[in-house]
Design a protein around this motif. Sequence first.
Motif, mmCIF file in Angstrom:
data_model
loop_
_atom_site.group_PDB
_atom_site.id
_atom_site.type_symbol
_atom_site.label_atom_id
_atom_site.label_comp_id
_atom_site.label_asym_id
_atom_site.label_seq_id
_atom_site.Cartn_x
_atom_site.Cartn_y
_atom_site.Cartn_z
ATOM 1 N N THR A 98 27.891 59.204 57.320
ATOM 2 C CA THR A 98 27.606 57.900 56.684
ATOM 3 C C THR A 98 28.860 57.024 56.561
ATOM 4 O O THR A 98 28.812 55.972 55.931
ATOM 5 N N ASP A 100 30.467 55.053 58.698
ATOM 6 C CA ASP A 100 30.323 53.691 59.226
ATOM 7 C C ASP A 100 29.543 52.802 58.258
ATOM 8 O O ASP A 100 29.899 51.642 58.026
ATOM 9 N N GLU A 101 28.479 53.360 57.694
ATOM 10 C CA GLU A 101 27.672 52.618 56.718
ATOM 11 C C GLU A 101 28.506 52.301 55.468
ATOM 12 O O GLU A 101 28.454 51.192 54.939
ATOM 13 N N GLU A 105 29.577 48.584 54.019
ATOM 14 C CA GLU A 105 29.352 48.161 52.629
ATOM 15 C C GLU A 105 30.649 47.656 52.001
ATOM 16 O O GLU A 105 30.666 46.651 51.302
#
Length: 200
Positions: A98, A100-101, A105
Amino acid sequence: MLWDIRARMKPALSIIDLIPHVHRTPALAALRRAVQEGRPATLRLSAEDRELAFHDATVQLTSPIGARVLKALYQGGHLKLKKPGIKPLPALDAYIATEDEFRAEVARIWASEDAKRLRLTEIIADPASARPEELSPWLIDKVMSARLGHGAYGEIEIAGFTCHRTLTYPPIAESDRFRPEGKVTCWWLDSAGNRQGDPE
């Protein structure tokens, strides 16, 4: 801004627990050392990644970046284990995936903060340019401090409304030995004549 980023991190111990048979406290210390001090030297993080990987507080937090560091420590034999390690770590890998996510953000949060700072600069330069829906006690305080001085109280027009920053003191009882601390309030009357902002 940092609070928004930290809200997207997880308790470091819960991520450490994704490694079977690990000694939690030494693993937490190793993760902290790796992020903050760059030890072992094989782990290289940019200043930004160090800021985003680990948050040292009452409850230590880590991000997918920190989880990646933790996995590197595990694979490098830098973590104490109660039993021989298990090579596949699917739950840890899922959190690492996660990253990259998480970075997207963080970039969104930073862009939003940059836009707020830019807008505040515009409003300070021209208070009339503010929109009524932008009015808040925080905005009044910032504009008044920038234009009239940090300790100034009184009125200033923002977004076409007369805005106030006042200092009030609670009543002093005869038994009080010291004067109570004053409270700063920022407020305005809306178009219907209702007080908005900090309560009286």
